[in-house]
Design a protein around this motif. Structure first.
Motif, PDB file in Angstrom:
ATOM      1  N   SER A 190     -62.479  13.204  27.952  1.00 33.00           N
ATOM      2  CA  SER A 190     -61.298  12.451  27.186  1.00 33.00           C
ATOM      3  C   SER A 190     -60.967  11.436  28.336  1.00 33.00           C
ATOM      4  CB  SER A 190     -60.465  13.564  27.192  1.00 33.00           C
ATOM      5  OG  SER A 190     -59.047  13.191  27.111  1.00 33.00           O
ATOM      6  N   SER A 191     -60.224  10.513  27.693  1.00 36.54           N
ATOM      7  CA  SER A 191     -59.932   9.408  28.460  1.00 36.54           C
ATOM      8  C   SER A 191     -58.511   9.535  28.917  1.00 36.54           C
ATOM      9  CB  SER A 191     -59.993   8.146  27.557  1.00 36.54           C
ATOM     10  OG  SER A 191     -58.934   8.116  26.804  1.00 36.54           O
ATOM     11  N   GLY A 192     -57.663  10.553  28.423  1.00 33.44           N
ATOM     12  CA  GLY A 192     -56.270  10.685  28.742  1.00 33.44           C
ATOM     13  C   GLY A 192     -55.332   9.997  27.536  1.00 33.44           C
ATOM     14  N   ASN A 193     -55.790   9.128  26.944  1.00 35.25           N
ATOM     15  CA  ASN A 193     -55.032   8.335  26.001  1.00 35.25           C
ATOM     16  C   ASN A 193     -55.386   8.988  24.473  1.00 35.25           C
ATOM     17  OD1 ASN A 193     -54.036   6.786  23.915  1.00 35.25           O
ATOM     18  ND2 ASN A 193     -54.289   4.663  25.222  1.00 35.25           N
ATOM     19  N   SER A 194     -54.413   9.708  24.041  1.00 35.09           N
ATOM     20  CA  SER A 194     -54.721  10.583  22.566  1.00 35.09           C
ATOM     21  C   SER A 194     -55.323   9.595  21.657  1.00 35.09           C
ATOM     22  CB  SER A 194     -53.681  11.392  22.337  1.00 35.09           C
ATOM     23  OG  SER A 194     -52.451  10.497  21.968  1.00 35.09           O
ATOM     24  N   ALA A 195     -54.603   8.492  21.677  1.00 33.37           N
ATOM     25  CA  ALA A 195     -54.698   7.239  20.406  1.00 33.37           C
ATOM     26  C   ALA A 195     -56.374   6.873  20.665  1.00 33.37           C
ATOM     27  CB  ALA A 195     -53.935   6.305  20.333  1.00 33.37           C
ATOM     28  N   PHE A 196     -56.670   6.715  21.629  1.00 32.17           N
ATOM     29  CA  PHE A 196     -57.934   6.150  21.968  1.00 32.17           C
ATOM     30  C   PHE A 196     -58.923   7.047  21.944  1.00 32.17           C
ATOM     31  CE2 PHE A 196     -61.689   5.450  24.906  1.00 32.17           C
ATOM     32  CZ  PHE A 196     -62.057   4.335  24.306  1.00 32.17           C
ATOM     33  N   ASP A 197     -58.764   8.201  22.191  1.00 33.87           N
ATOM     34  CA  ASP A 197     -59.749   9.596  21.836  1.00 33.87           C
ATOM     35  C   ASP A 197     -59.999   9.878  20.422  1.00 33.87           C
ATOM     36  OD1 ASP A 197     -59.939  10.000  24.622  1.00 33.87           O
ATOM     37  OD2 ASP A 197     -58.473  11.549  25.001  1.00 33.87           O
ATOM     38  N   TYR A 226     -59.595   7.608  18.064  1.00 39.01           N
ATOM     39  CA  TYR A 226     -60.413   6.435  17.673  1.00 39.01           C
ATOM     40  C   TYR A 226     -61.734   6.721  17.915  1.00 39.01           C
ATOM     41  CZ  TYR A 226     -62.573   1.805  17.720  1.00 39.01           C
ATOM     42  OH  TYR A 226     -63.551   0.829  17.532  1.00 39.01           O
ATOM     43  N   LYS A 227     -62.146   6.883  19.338  1.00 34.77           N
ATOM     44  CA  LYS A 227     -63.241   7.188  19.769  1.00 34.77           C
ATOM     45  C   LYS A 227     -64.051   8.485  18.846  1.00 34.77           C
ATOM     46  CE  LYS A 227     -63.921   9.058  23.659  1.00 34.77           C
ATOM     47  NZ  LYS A 227     -64.105   9.378  25.013  1.00 34.77           N
TER      48      LYS A 227
END
Length: 149
Positions: free
Chosen positions: A84-91, A93-94
């Motif tokens: 996880s990057s910590g950014n839920s929107a980016f996660d 999208y990923k």
């Protein structure tokens, strides 16, 4: 006293790996072919070494598993991709992008399978046509030779 004295202490040296561990890591980085080449060379120069490498490769599942090819940089990248990057929107999208890519890969592999099957069918049909042509040519030669006799 300031905290600068704590920073001036020399760092502990990294522990040196043994020659076997370094050799194993080097062979793993080169892939399964390097392991097989090392085993063959072991058999050529001193057969017990080749036999020992063969047993080690089977025991550690390097021969039949994906272990040695998964230890390389790609394995670290795929592990990083799951973190996880910590950014839920980016996660999100990923995750969507990775799922889409996996679906595209599955579709492409299915396409390749259909392509191979079509090629195999075309080759088989050509074989059967050639066989039928040869059989009819043999029958016509037999009838010609009977008529001439």
């Amino acid at each position: 006293m300031t905290s600068a004295a704590a920073y001036s202490a020399p760092a502990a040296p990294a522990p040196r790996l043994g020659w076997f561990t370094r050799a194993e890591a080097w062979l793993d980085s080169k892939g399964k072919g390097a392991w097989i080449a090392a085993m063959v060379l072991g058999f050529v120069f001193f057969w017990p070494v080749g036999l020992a490498l063969l047993f080690y490769m089977i025991w550690s599942k390097k021969m039949f598993g994906q272990k040695c090819s998964r230890r390389g940089p790609l394995a670290r990248q795929s592990f990083r991709a799951m973190k996880s990057s910590g950014n839920s929107a980016f996660d999100a999208y990923k995750a969507d992008t990775l799922q889409r890519l996996e679906e595209e890969q599955d579709q492409f592999e299915a396409f390749l399978q259909r392509l191979r099957e079509a090629k195999d069918k075309a080759e088989f049909d050509q074989f059967m046509d050639d066989r039928a042509r040869n059989a009819s040519a043999d029958r016509s030669e037999d009838t010609d030779s009977r008529e001439n006799a």
